[in-house]
Write a protein that holds these residues in place. Sequence first.
Motif, mmCIF file in Angstrom:
data_model
loop_
_atom_site.group_PDB
_atom_site.id
_atom_site.type_symbol
_atom_site.label_atom_id
_atom_site.label_comp_id
_atom_site.label_asym_id
_atom_site.label_seq_id
_atom_site.Cartn_x
_atom_site.Cartn_y
_atom_site.Cartn_z
ATOM 1 N N THR A 192 11.239 -2.292 -11.930
ATOM 2 C CA THR A 192 10.554 -3.586 -11.846
ATOM 3 C C THR A 192 10.656 -4.181 -10.450
ATOM 4 N N THR A 193 11.871 -4.239 -9.915
ATOM 5 C CA THR A 193 12.073 -4.879 -8.613
ATOM 6 C C THR A 193 11.652 -3.986 -7.447
ATOM 7 N N TRP A 248 8.710 -3.223 -6.895
ATOM 8 C CA TRP A 248 7.454 -3.781 -6.421
ATOM 9 C C TRP A 248 7.682 -5.049 -5.620
ATOM 10 N N VAL A 261 5.991 -8.344 -4.519
ATOM 11 C CA VAL A 261 4.917 -9.117 -5.129
ATOM 12 C C VAL A 261 4.512 -10.282 -4.241
ATOM 13 N N ALA A 299 8.106 3.420 -12.135
ATOM 14 C CA ALA A 299 7.306 2.456 -11.372
ATOM 15 C C ALA A 299 5.918 3.018 -11.086
ATOM 16 N N ARG A 353 6.987 -7.778 -16.976
ATOM 17 C CA ARG A 353 8.345 -7.863 -16.437
ATOM 18 C C ARG A 353 8.316 -8.314 -14.984
ATOM 19 N N ILE A 354 7.366 -7.790 -14.232
ATOM 20 C CA ILE A 354 7.225 -8.197 -12.830
ATOM 21 C C ILE A 354 6.874 -9.681 -12.741
ATOM 22 N N LEU A 403 0.590 -6.324 -5.749
ATOM 23 C CA LEU A 403 1.739 -5.433 -5.697
ATOM 24 C C LEU A 403 1.720 -4.578 -4.454
#
Length: 222
Positions: A67-68, A70, A72, A141, A177-178, A221
């Motif tokens: 998740t992390t 990416w 953003v 990912a 989640r992101i 992203l």
Amino acid sequence: MDLFSSSWAALRAAVADLTDKDFEQPSGCAGWLVRDLVCHLVIDAQDVLITLVTPADADGGTTVDATTYWQVSNDPPAVGDEDPLAALTVRLAAAYEDMALLKFHLDDVGSAAARAAELADPTARVTTQNQTLTVADYLTAYVLEWTLHHLDLTAHLPGMTGPSPESLAHSRTALERIAGAAFPASFTAEDVLLIGTGRRRPTDSQRADLEPLGLKLPLVLG
């Protein structure tokens, strides 16, 4: 890791079915034709290969997960000459001239990336973009990457088969989640991915459903 393999195989199969005329159609990536997107996929495959053979320091831990991984932004993505890498991708795609060569290059490098992913130890740690994560998280990912670009590929080619329901469902969960919040239940997975990343504008009713969530869209992203 199985979903990485199946989503990547489905995307490459879709490219293999493209006609020369299809390559000249717009894609779902702003400012890119389908040929530009396919050239980007070649670069993605190279990145996968490079990352899987770039082990992290033995004594370190991980810095990001699936998740992390990416980065953003809520700013509109740069297009055309505003983004040097995007502009380079367009020039590289045009240089192929014969789209059969572009297909071959993706099949060649893409198949190698798929094999490398299948052989990789999911618990091993690798380094990319100055971050460290497990192989499993890295490949997880990339399911989101493949699914979004499969939607981009077929955006203006209605006869083409899109990503699988499994890839779409996984990618919806990943994007939520992101975002740190669930999208409205009335949204399909495709709605979430396209609207959430700014590829499609929400309808008035969808916009009203989004307002109580306070989501800052689009999620760009990188």
